[in-house]
Motif scaffolding. Structure first.
Motif, PDB file in Angstrom:
ATOM      1  N   LYS A 356       0.769  -1.216  -0.071  1.00 26.89           N
ATOM      2  CA  LYS A 356       0.058  -0.165  -0.389  1.00 26.89           C
ATOM      3  C   LYS A 356       0.993   1.398  -0.053  1.00 26.89           C
ATOM      4  O   LYS A 356       0.404   2.324  -0.664  1.00 26.89           O
ATOM      5  CB  LYS A 356      -0.802  -0.005   1.278  1.00 26.89           C
ATOM      6  N   LYS A 357       2.003   1.203   0.876  1.00 28.06           N
ATOM      7  CA  LYS A 357       2.812   2.339   0.915  1.00 28.06           C
ATOM      8  C   LYS A 357       4.054   2.596   0.473  1.00 28.06           C
ATOM      9  O   LYS A 357       4.782   3.871   0.164  1.00 28.06           O
ATOM     10  CB  LYS A 357       2.707   2.781   2.365  1.00 28.06           C
ATOM     11  N   TYR A 358       4.781   1.496  -0.161  1.00 30.52           N
ATOM     12  CA  TYR A 358       6.095   1.541  -0.315  1.00 30.52           C
ATOM     13  C   TYR A 358       6.505   0.945  -1.559  1.00 30.52           C
ATOM     14  O   TYR A 358       7.733   0.389  -1.845  1.00 30.52           O
ATOM     15  CB  TYR A 358       6.765   0.854   0.980  1.00 30.52           C
ATOM     16  N   THR A 359       5.713   1.013  -2.603  1.00 32.23           N
ATOM     17  CA  THR A 359       5.913   0.529  -4.117  1.00 32.23           C
ATOM     18  C   THR A 359       6.516   1.674  -4.835  1.00 32.23           C
ATOM     19  O   THR A 359       6.287   2.665  -4.324  1.00 32.23           O
ATOM     20  CB  THR A 359       4.893  -0.198  -4.710  1.00 32.23           C
ATOM     21  N   ILE A 360       6.995   1.610  -5.878  1.00 36.22           N
ATOM     22  CA  ILE A 360       7.423   2.740  -6.775  1.00 36.22           C
ATOM     23  C   ILE A 360       6.291   3.412  -7.249  1.00 36.22           C
ATOM     24  O   ILE A 360       6.474   4.539  -7.187  1.00 36.22           O
ATOM     25  CB  ILE A 360       7.917   2.077  -8.110  1.00 36.22           C
ATOM     26  N   ASP A 361       5.029   2.739  -7.497  1.00 33.58           N
ATOM     27  CA  ASP A 361       3.816   3.326  -7.938  1.00 33.58           C
ATOM     28  C   ASP A 361       3.346   4.379  -6.399  1.00 33.58           C
ATOM     29  O   ASP A 361       3.037   5.584  -7.095  1.00 33.58           O
ATOM     30  CB  ASP A 361       2.588   2.577  -7.871  1.00 33.58           C
ATOM     31  N   ALA A 362       3.413   3.844  -5.422  1.00 30.55           N
ATOM     32  CA  ALA A 362       2.992   4.638  -4.340  1.00 30.55           C
ATOM     33  C   ALA A 362       3.981   6.017  -4.055  1.00 30.55           C
ATOM     34  O   ALA A 362       3.541   6.955  -3.869  1.00 30.55           O
ATOM     35  CB  ALA A 362       2.991   3.848  -2.936  1.00 30.55           C
ATOM     36  N   MET A 363       5.368   5.770  -4.255  1.00 30.82           N
ATOM     37  CA  MET A 363       6.391   6.679  -4.140  1.00 30.82           C
ATOM     38  C   MET A 363       5.958   7.815  -5.168  1.00 30.82           C
ATOM     39  O   MET A 363       6.096   8.940  -4.973  1.00 30.82           O
ATOM     40  CB  MET A 363       7.736   6.147  -4.303  1.00 30.82           C
ATOM     41  N   GLY A 364       5.883   7.394  -6.541  1.00 29.73           N
ATOM     42  CA  GLY A 364       5.791   8.211  -7.656  1.00 29.73           C
ATOM     43  C   GLY A 364       4.448   9.176  -7.599  1.00 29.73           C
ATOM     44  O   GLY A 364       4.290  10.377  -7.555  1.00 29.73           O
ATOM     45  N   ARG A 365       3.096   8.487  -6.949  1.00 29.43           N
ATOM     46  CA  ARG A 365       2.013   9.316  -6.731  1.00 29.43           C
ATOM     47  C   ARG A 365       2.374  10.233  -5.701  1.00 29.43           C
ATOM     48  O   ARG A 365       1.953  11.308  -6.063  1.00 29.43           O
ATOM     49  CB  ARG A 365       0.911   8.444  -6.330  1.00 29.43           C
ATOM     50  N   ASN A 366       3.082   9.886  -4.588  1.00 29.92           N
ATOM     51  CA  ASN A 366       3.310  11.093  -3.641  1.00 29.92           C
ATOM     52  C   ASN A 366       4.230  11.970  -4.091  1.00 29.92           C
ATOM     53  O   ASN A 366       3.838  13.296  -3.667  1.00 29.92           O
ATOM     54  CB  ASN A 366       4.169  10.366  -2.466  1.00 29.92           C
TER      55      ASN A 366
END
Length: 384
Positions: A356-366
Motif C-alpha cells: 500500500k505505501k512503499y512501492t514505486i507506484d506509491a512513491m511516484g504518486r506521492n
C-alpha cells in the motif's frame, strides 16, 4: 493546471547504490507516466551509462571540488536550454552548485533529497541551501525529517519523508522450491533451512551480531546463514574468521551481490537487518532490502535504529531488537521460527504495508502530489 512535467535530477555520486538506483527507477516511472526526465551526473558513472542507454537526456558534470565555477556555468546553461519545471538534487556537492544555478535561471520548483541520516549543522551555507534555495526537501526516513525540522525550523509542508519504493516482481517463486534451489546452489542437503542477510556488508551493518546470535542457538535450530551483498576484502575476511572462531564456519555462506534478490528472500525463514548507530546517529533511511523482503512474505527482524523503525512495528510487521545484544536477536530468531501462527500474521501485515505505501507506484504518486502542491502555491500567489 499542468499535468506533465520536465524534471531534472542531479547527483555527484559515482557508484550504483540505493541513491543512484532510486534516481533511475523514479525517472523510468515518471517517463512511463508521460513526464520528461533529464539526468545530470558525472560522465562514465553507472547512472550516466544506464540513463543514456535507456534514452534519457543526460549531461555530464564533474561536481568536483576544483571545478565548481565551471560546473556552475555549465549548469546555468543546461537549465536555460532545458527549461525544466522541476529540479531535484540528491547529494551535497551537486546541491551546493545546482540549486543556486537553478534559482538564478528561474527553475520554478527546486527540491533537495536527503538520502542519509548524518546530522546537518546549522551553518550559514546550510541555512541558505535548506531555507532559501529549496521549495521542498525529501528525506528517506522520519528520523531525518524530524532532525532537519528541528535544525532549520522547517514547516510540515516544506519537508516530506519519501522513502524509495520497491519495484515488485511479476511473480514470486514458491518458497519451498526457492529454499531447495538455494540449498542446491550451495551444495547442501535439500532440507537445509536459512536465515538471511542482504545489503552492504560493513562493520556499520553489524553482521557480526547475526553470527554471534546463531552461535547462541545453533544447537536448537538447524539453520544456516546466507549473506548477500558486497563488502570490502578486510571486512569479509574478519567475518569469515569470526564465523570460524565461533564454530559455525560451515553454516555461514557469503553469496556476494545478486541482481535478482527475490528468490533469496523467498528461500529465507527470516531476514535479519542489524545496522547500528554511528555516534548515536542512525545510519540510513528506510532500507530497500527490508521492504523487498517484507513484500516477499519473508519474516523480518530488524534493529531498533534508522528507518527500520518506520516500517517494522514491533510484533505487528516484524520484530525489533537491540543491535548490541546478540542474545536479544537470538531469542527473536527462535520466536520467529517456533511460533508459526504469530509469524504468519506479521508477514501478512508487513506485505500489506509495503504493497500500500512503499512501492514505486506509491512513491511516484506521492511525488506528483508535491509537484502539484507547488503549482497550487504559485497560482495562489498570482491571485493575491
Amino acid at each position: 493546471m499542468r499535468s506533465l512535467y520536465k524534471i531534472v535530477h542531479t547527483t555527484c555520486q559515482t557508484g550504483w547504490g540505493e541513491q543512484e538506483q532510486r534516481i533511475y527507477n523514479e525517472s523510468v516511472w515518471m517517463e512511463n507516466k508521460g513526464h520528461q526526465v533529464v539526468i545530470i551526473t558525472p560522465m562514465g558513472t553507472p547512472l550516466f551509462t544506464r540513463a543514456k542507454e535507456h534514452g534519457f537526456r543526460v549531461h555530464g558534470v564533474s561536481f568536483k571540488r576544483f571545478s565548481s565555477l565551471k560546473d556552475y556555468g555549465q549548469l546555468k546553461q543546461i537549465f536555460k536550454d532545458e527549461q525544466p519545471h522541476i529540479l531535484n538534487t540528491h547529494s551535497k556537492a551537486d546541491s551546493n552548485i545546482a540549486l543556486p544555478a537553478a534559482k538564478k535561471t528561474g527553475v520554478p520548483c527546486r527540491i533537495l533529497s536527503r538520502h542519509i541520516s548524518d546530522p546537518v549543522r546549522n551553518t550559514w551555507n546550510n541555512r541558505k541551501i535548506y531555507k532559501q534555495l529549496t521549495h521542498f526537501i525529501f528525506t528517506t526516513s522520519d528520523y531525518t525529517t524530524q532532525h532537519l525540522q528541528q535544525v532549520f525550523k522547517l514547516k510540515d509542508m516544506e519537508i516530506f519523508s519519501m522513502p524509495s519504493g520497491i519495484i515488485p516482481p511479476q511473480d514470486l517463486a514458491p518458497k519451498e522450491s526457492a529454499r531447495k534451489a538455494l540449498a542446491r546452489d550451495l551444495c547442501l542437503d535439500a532440507t537445509t533451512r536459512f536465515i538471511g542477510f542482504a545489503g552492504t556488508i560493513s562493520k556499520d551493518r553489524e553482521v557480526d551480531t547475526i553470527l554471534k546470535a546463531l552461535k547462541l542457538i545453533q544447537s536448537q535450530i538447524p539453520h544456516h546463514i546466507a549473506i548477500l551483498g558486497e563488502g570490502t576484502p578486510d571486512c569479509l575476511a574478519e567475518l569469515k574468521t569470526l564465523a570460524k572462531d565461533l564454530g559455525i564456519g560451515e553454516k555461514v555462506h557469503f553469496i556476494g551481490a545478486k541482481e535478482d534478490v527475490w528468490p533469496y528472500y523467498r528461500a529465507f525463514d527470516c531476514k535479519v537487518l542489524a545496522p547500528g548507530n554511528k555516534n548515536k546517529i542512525p545510519l540510513e533511511g528506510v532500507p530497500l532490502a527490508l521492504l523487498e523482503a517484507m513484500y516477499s512474505s519473508c519474516p523480518v527482524i530488524g534493529s531498533k535504529t534508522c528507518g527500520i523503525t518506520d516500517i517494522i512495528v514491533d510484533k505487528k510487521t516484524g520484530l525489533l531488537f537491540d543491535p548490541q545484544k546478540p542474545k536479544n536477536l537470538a531469542d527473536m530468531i527462535l520466536d520467529t521460527i517456533a511460533n508459526e501462527a504469530a509469524t504468519l500474521e506479521r508477514v501478512h501485515q508487513a506485505r500489506e504495508l509495503v504493497r500500500k505505501k512503499y512501492t514505486i507506484d506509491a512513491m511516484g504518486r506521492n511525488i506528483i502530489r508535491i509537484y502539484r502542491l507547488h503549482q497550487v502555491k504559485i497560482a495562489r500567489q498570482y491571485l493575491v
